[in-house]
Scaffold this motif. Structure first.
Motif, mmCIF file in Angstrom:
data_model
loop_
_atom_site.group_PDB
_atom_site.id
_atom_site.type_symbol
_atom_site.label_atom_id
_atom_site.label_comp_id
_atom_site.label_asym_id
_atom_site.label_seq_id
_atom_site.Cartn_x
_atom_site.Cartn_y
_atom_site.Cartn_z
ATOM 1 N N UNK A 69 -73.529 1.631 6.092
ATOM 2 C CA UNK A 69 -73.809 1.079 4.706
ATOM 3 C C UNK A 69 -72.548 0.030 4.416
ATOM 4 N N UNK A 70 -71.379 0.589 4.654
ATOM 5 C CA UNK A 70 -70.227 -0.020 4.632
ATOM 6 C C UNK A 70 -69.556 -0.934 5.553
ATOM 7 N N UNK A 71 -70.317 -0.967 6.567
ATOM 8 C CA UNK A 71 -70.076 -1.936 7.847
ATOM 9 C C UNK A 71 -68.874 -1.014 8.751
ATOM 10 N N UNK A 72 -68.726 0.270 8.477
ATOM 11 C CA UNK A 72 -67.592 0.771 9.136
ATOM 12 C C UNK A 72 -68.453 2.055 10.026
ATOM 13 N N UNK A 73 -69.649 1.819 10.126
ATOM 14 C CA UNK A 73 -70.403 2.881 10.974
ATOM 15 C C UNK A 73 -70.868 4.216 10.413
ATOM 16 N N UNK A 74 -70.370 4.503 9.372
ATOM 17 C CA UNK A 74 -70.510 5.971 8.892
ATOM 18 C C UNK A 74 -71.739 6.039 7.903
ATOM 19 N N UNK A 75 -72.217 6.813 7.887
ATOM 20 C CA UNK A 75 -73.329 7.174 6.691
ATOM 21 C C UNK A 75 -72.769 7.475 5.327
ATOM 22 N N UNK A 76 -73.466 7.479 4.396
ATOM 23 C CA UNK A 76 -72.978 7.508 3.072
ATOM 24 C C UNK A 76 -73.731 8.008 2.069
ATOM 25 N N UNK A 77 -73.077 8.836 1.069
ATOM 26 C CA UNK A 77 -73.842 9.235 -0.138
ATOM 27 C C UNK A 77 -73.222 8.585 -1.168
ATOM 28 N N UNK A 78 -74.001 8.723 -2.505
ATOM 29 C CA UNK A 78 -73.512 8.149 -3.551
ATOM 30 C C UNK A 78 -73.145 9.135 -4.658
ATOM 31 N N UNK A 79 -72.303 8.933 -5.543
ATOM 32 C CA UNK A 79 -71.918 9.862 -6.641
ATOM 33 C C UNK A 79 -71.999 9.071 -7.848
ATOM 34 N N UNK A 80 -73.037 9.080 -8.877
ATOM 35 C CA UNK A 80 -73.173 8.648 -10.212
ATOM 36 C C UNK A 80 -73.525 7.449 -10.362
ATOM 37 N N UNK A 81 -74.331 6.960 -11.448
ATOM 38 C CA UNK A 81 -74.749 5.598 -11.478
ATOM 39 C C UNK A 81 -74.071 5.278 -12.921
ATOM 40 N N UNK A 82 -73.731 4.282 -12.951
ATOM 41 C CA UNK A 82 -73.004 3.617 -14.328
ATOM 42 C C UNK A 82 -73.833 2.155 -14.596
ATOM 43 N N UNK A 83 -74.539 2.335 -15.781
ATOM 44 C CA UNK A 83 -75.090 0.968 -16.194
ATOM 45 C C UNK A 83 -74.246 0.399 -17.170
ATOM 46 N N UNK A 84 -73.602 -0.918 -16.764
ATOM 47 C CA UNK A 84 -72.700 -1.620 -17.713
ATOM 48 C C UNK A 84 -72.835 -3.068 -17.298
ATOM 49 N N UNK A 85 -72.474 -4.062 -18.018
ATOM 50 C CA UNK A 85 -72.574 -5.624 -18.062
ATOM 51 C C UNK A 85 -73.666 -5.874 -17.161
ATOM 52 N N UNK A 86 -75.014 -5.435 -17.629
ATOM 53 C CA UNK A 86 -76.124 -5.765 -16.636
ATOM 54 C C UNK A 86 -75.944 -5.482 -15.273
ATOM 55 N N UNK A 87 -75.363 -4.580 -14.818
ATOM 56 C CA UNK A 87 -75.161 -4.254 -13.623
ATOM 57 C C UNK A 87 -75.270 -2.652 -13.394
ATOM 58 N N UNK A 88 -75.430 -2.233 -12.131
ATOM 59 C CA UNK A 88 -75.654 -0.935 -12.020
ATOM 60 C C UNK A 88 -74.122 -0.706 -10.999
ATOM 61 N N UNK A 89 -73.152 0.191 -11.168
ATOM 62 C CA UNK A 89 -72.083 0.446 -10.258
ATOM 63 C C UNK A 89 -72.527 2.123 -9.903
ATOM 64 N N UNK A 90 -72.344 2.393 -8.461
ATOM 65 C CA UNK A 90 -72.355 3.615 -7.968
ATOM 66 C C UNK A 90 -71.080 3.677 -7.175
ATOM 67 N N UNK A 91 -70.728 5.010 -7.054
ATOM 68 C CA UNK A 91 -69.451 5.219 -6.211
ATOM 69 C C UNK A 91 -70.175 5.577 -4.839
ATOM 70 N N UNK A 92 -69.411 4.832 -3.823
ATOM 71 C CA UNK A 92 -69.959 5.262 -2.219
ATOM 72 C C UNK A 92 -69.055 6.203 -1.500
#
Length: 355
Positions: A69-92
């Motif tokens: 997902x990050x282009x480094x070959x690793x699998x990822x999970x997400x932690x949290x969803x933040x709705x702000x500035x008409x966008x969604x932010x998530x920690x990868x």
């Protein structure tokens, strides 16, 4: 109107490792098997979504490849969803490499000694032979920024090497540690968990070095602010964070490792996380929370608004649990409503929608 709740929607979803809201939708996220396999029948990992529309009860599912997902070959999970500035932010959160990932992107393996030779671990830390069970990049934080109405688009990835990955951890649960201030600035908090990845005689890991800290992505920006950095192990009680929540304005409630970084590294799930403090992000200052009962236990989600954080507290002396109101500007907690129950863990606010 009569104060009584009635069942309205019933729905099912996958196991949850993270969750949040997006407009009128409740979103749950977990990592699991996709329907993609290679010629050796190695299964690619995926991010599994469930969307529940709170207005009509409709439900839909979504899947996104978690591999590379990050282009480094690793699998990822997400932690949290933040709705702000008409966008969604998530920690990868990068989580190492699966058999599928190692076979498809062998050049992404930074050290062959990181690949497991045998099965091992237990519970949520169990692993099989032929994988890299923990990230090769513990001292980086990544935030994915989405601008559409679902996760099908290609996000912008904000990356920094000033802090480690941003999430609280309790076994397989990933707690949200990114939040937006009232002005739209998104603050990204890291406990510095990369330091807990310690090599053993039969398993080599990349051990992180970064302390617990915070950075921000300013409203409208798509990258980390290079002029903002906070090291929590140099201010206040100098303790790393475990979890955090937005209160209001640029005030955040921090739950800290009371005995410091060494307890976080060695204590695991038994570490003492009973310390609370208020962090004013713009000023980069920490104020301890006072007035809570010495034997009080808290957990779950507090609720913040208008300069106050409300937290559910249970005591061990036989008294009924109660809500406490914490003043963000003074750090002082005052006892509020008492609840006739054995324990309470979470406080929230419901909005009445007229028919």
């Amino acid at each position: 109107a009569d104060g009584k709740m009635k069942e309205k929607y019933t729905y099912t979803y996958n196991r949850i490792t993270s969750y949040g809201t997006w407009g009128d939708k409740v979103v749950t996220v977990s990592t699991g098997d996709s329907k993609i396999t290679d010629e050796d029948q190695n299964v690619a990992q995926a991010l599994l979504f469930n969307y529940l529309d709170a207005t009509d009860g409709s439900q839909e599912e979504g899947t996104l490849l978690a591999e590379n997902y990050l282009g480094n070959g690793e699998k990822v999970s997400w932690a949290g969803l933040v709705e702000a500035n008409n966008k969604i932010y998530t920690s990868v959160i990068p989580m190492g490499m699966s058999k599928y990932g190692i076979k498809k992107w062998p050049e992404a393996v930074t050290d062959q000694e990181l690949v497991t030779k045998t099965d091992g671990g237990s519970g949520s830390s169990a692993y099989t032979a032929g994988v890299i069970p923990s990230t090769q990049y513990p001292d980086n934080a990544y935030v994915a920024i989405y601008s559409g109405t679902n996760f099908n688009e290609t996000p912008v990835i904000a990356k920094t090497d000033k802090i480690g990955y941003a999430c609280g951890r309790m076994r397989s649960q990933y707690y949200q540690t990114i939040w937006a201030a009232d002005n739209g600035d998104v603050y990204v908090f890291s406990p510095g968990y990369g330091r807990t990845a310690v090599s053993s005689s039969d398993l080599k890991k990349v051990t992180g070095q970064k302390p617990s800290g915070a950075m921000r992505i300013k409203a409208g920006a798509t990258d980390f602010d290079p002029d903002y950095y906070v090291n929590f192990e140099e201010i206040g009680t100098k303790h790393p964070i475990f979890r955090c929540w937005h209160i209001s304005e640029d005030y955040f409630l921090l739950q800290l490792y009371k005995k410091g970084a060494e307890d976080m590294i060695s204590g695991g799930t038994s570490a003492d996380v009973s310390e609370l403090a208020v962090f004013k992000a713009e000023d980069q200052t920490i104020m301890p929370v006072t007035g809570l009962p010495a034997d009080g236990k808290f957990g779950g989600e507090p609720y913040g608004e208008k300069g106050y954080a409300y937290m559910a507290v249970t005591v061990t002396t036989g008294e009924n649990p109660a809500f406490y109101k914490i003043d963000a500007k003074t750090g002082k907690a005052v006892k509020g409503l008492t609840v006739e129950a054995d324990a309470i863990t979470t406080v929230g606010k419901m909005k009445y929608l007229s028919k």
